[in-house]
Design a protein around this motif. Structure first.
Motif, short mmCIF file in Angstrom:
data_model
loop_
_atom_site.label_atom_id
_atom_site.label_comp_id
_atom_site.label_asym_id
_atom_site.label_seq_id
_atom_site.Cartn_x
_atom_site.Cartn_y
_atom_site.Cartn_z
N PRO A 135 0.85 -1.20 0.00
CA PRO A 135 0.00 0.00 0.00
C PRO A 135 0.88 1.24 0.00
CG PRO A 135 -0.71 -1.56 1.68
CD PRO A 135 0.61 -2.05 1.17
N LYS A 136 0.28 2.39 -0.29
CA LYS A 136 1.05 3.63 -0.33
C LYS A 136 1.92 3.73 0.91
CE LYS A 136 0.77 8.60 -1.03
NZ LYS A 136 1.86 8.58 -2.01
N SER A 137 3.18 4.00 0.67
CA SER A 137 4.21 3.84 1.70
C SER A 137 3.89 4.59 2.99
CB SER A 137 5.54 4.34 1.15
OG SER A 137 6.51 4.34 2.17
N GLN A 138 3.94 3.82 4.09
CA GLN A 138 3.90 4.43 5.41
C GLN A 138 5.27 4.30 6.08
OE1 GLN A 138 0.67 2.52 7.47
NE2 GLN A 138 -0.88 3.44 6.16
N GLY A 139 6.23 3.86 5.31
CA GLY A 139 7.61 3.86 5.78
C GLY A 139 8.14 2.53 6.23
N LEU A 140 7.70 2.07 7.39
CA LEU A 140 8.32 0.90 7.98
C LEU A 140 8.04 -0.38 7.21
CD1 LEU A 140 7.78 1.80 11.72
CD2 LEU A 140 9.87 1.97 10.38
N ASP A 141 6.91 -0.44 6.50
CA ASP A 141 6.66 -1.61 5.67
C ASP A 141 7.70 -1.70 4.56
OD1 ASP A 141 5.72 0.68 4.51
OD2 ASP A 141 3.77 -0.10 3.93
N VAL A 142 8.09 -0.55 4.00
CA VAL A 142 9.12 -0.52 2.96
C VAL A 142 10.45 -0.97 3.55
CG1 VAL A 142 10.47 1.00 1.47
CG2 VAL A 142 7.99 1.24 1.58
#
Length: 312
Positions: A135-142
Motif C-alpha cells: 500500500p502507499k508507503s507508510q515507511g516501515l513496511d518498505v
C-alpha cells in the motif's frame, strides 16, 4: 558480419551518451550484467525512450557491432526492445523508489558479466514486485521488505550473516522476548551474532593472557649484567576478540532470525521501528563485504528523517 543475440533483462542504471543516446546497464538472465547503447533513446519520439527507463524488463535484441566512437567501441547496441514488465508504482513513491535503487546497487556489485544470472534476476524481480504491491508507503513496511531483500541478496552471494548461533561458541542464540534487558552482540568482522557473556569471558581471558605474557617477558629479559637463563617458555594461543559492531535487543535478533528463514516469506511490519535497526545492521554488514558504501542508502535516511523523525 555483425553478431546479434537475444536476452531478457531488467534495466538497473542509465547514463546519458552524446546528444540523444543512453548507456543502459542491464541484468540479464542469460548473460549476466551487460552495458549497451540505446541509440536515440533520449529523443522525444524514440521507441527506446520508455524501454530504457529504470526497472523496465525487456526482451532484447542486441548487436555486438562496432561503434564509430572509440570510447564506446566495445559496447553492445540495443537494436530492438519489447517491454514485458514495468514497475510504475516504484517511481510514484519516494520510499519504494529509494528501496528499489538500494537493492539495484547491491545487485550491480554482485552480478557477473558473461555468466547466466537467472537466480539473481528472479530474486531481484520478486522483491521489486513485492515493494510495488505494498500500500502507499507508510515507511516501515518498505524498510521491512528492503531488509528482507538485502538478506536474500547476501544469501545468494554466500555472505549471509550468522544470526541463529553465536559466532564464538556455535551455540544457538534464543532471544528472550520477555526480558526487556536481554541483549546479544553483532560483530561484522566475526560474521554475525555473538553471545555477550561468551564475548566478555573471552575478553577477560585475553587480559589474563596478556598479563602472563608480560610477566614472562620481564623474567627472561636480559639485563646489562645477566644473560637470559635457558628454560621452558609458555606459549599462549589467542582467539581473536571480535569487535562488537552493535548490541541487539531480543526483538531485533528475532527479526534477523525471521529473515534468515528459507524462501521469501510474508512480512508484517506492524509499524515496528525495530526494522530501522535491522536495516542499519544489514547495511553496515553489506558495505563491509562490498568494500564500498551503498550510496542509495542516503535516500532512505533522508526519507525517514523527513517522515518519521528518525535517522537510521
Amino acid at each position: 558480419m555483425t553478431k546479434t543475440y537475444q536476452a531478457t533483462g531488467i534495466n538497473l542504471k542509465t547514463q546519458a551518451l552524446g546528444e540523444s543516446d543512453k548507456i543502459v546497464t542491464i541484468l540479464t538472465k542469460e548473460f549476466g550484467l551487460i552495458r549497451a547503447i540505446a541509440p536515440g533513446s533520449r529523443k522525444h519520439n524514440s521507441s527506446l525512450g520508455g524501454r530504457s527507463g529504470m526497472f523496465v524488463v525487456n526482451q532484447l535484441l542486441i548487436s555486438q557491432g562496432q561503434s564509430s566512437q572509440p570510447a564506446t567501441s566495445t559496447l553492445n547496441r540495443i537494436t530492438q526492445a519489447e517491454t514485458i514488465k514495468t514497475y510504475p508504482g516504484l517511481t510514484k513513491d519516494l520510499g519504494k523508489l529509494a528501496a528499489s535503487q538500494y537493492l539495484a546497487e547491491i545487485v550491480l556489485c554482485q552480478a557477473l558479466s558473461e555468466h547466466p544470472q537467472e537466480e539473481l534476476y528472479e530474486v531481484l524481480n520478486e522483491h521489486l514486485q513485492r515493494l510495488e504491491a505494498l500500500p502507499k508507503s507508510q515507511g516501515l513496511d518498505v524498510v521491512a521488505h528492503l531488509a528482507q531483500g538485502v538478506f536474500h541478496l547476501l544469501a545468494l552471494a554466500g555472505l549471509t550473516p550468522q544470526v541463529q548461533f553465536c559466532c564464538l561458541t556455535q551455540r544457538p542464540l534464543i532471544p528472550d522476548l520477555t526480558n526487556p534487558n536481554w541483549q546479544a552482540g553483532f560483530s561484522i568482522a566475526a560474521g554475525g551474532t555473538v553471545c555477550l557473556q561468551a564475548w566478555e569471558q573471552l575478553r577477560k581471558q585475553r587480559e589474563w593472557q596478556k598479563q602472563e605474557e608480560k610477566k614472562q617477558e620481564q623474567e627472561i629479559s636480559p639485563s646489562a649484567n645477566n644473560a637470559p637463563k635457558p628454560g621452558y617458555q609458555t606459549v599462549f594461543h589467542h582467539q581473536d576478540l571480535p569487535k562488537i559492531s552493535r548490541r541487539l535487543g531480543a526483538k531485533e535478533l528475532g527479526m534477523l532470525q525471521y529473515l534468515s528463514e528459507p524462501g521469501i516469506m510474508q512480512i508484517d511490519a506492524a509499524a515496528d521501528d525495530g526494522w530501522l535497526s535491522v536495516e542499519q545492521i544489514l547495511r553496515q554488514y553489506t558495505q563491509y563485504h562490498l568494500g564500498r558504501p551503498i550510496r542509495s542508502a542516503t535516500l532512505i535516511d533522508s526519507y525517514f528523517a523527513a517522515n518519521h523523525d528518525a535517522i537510521v
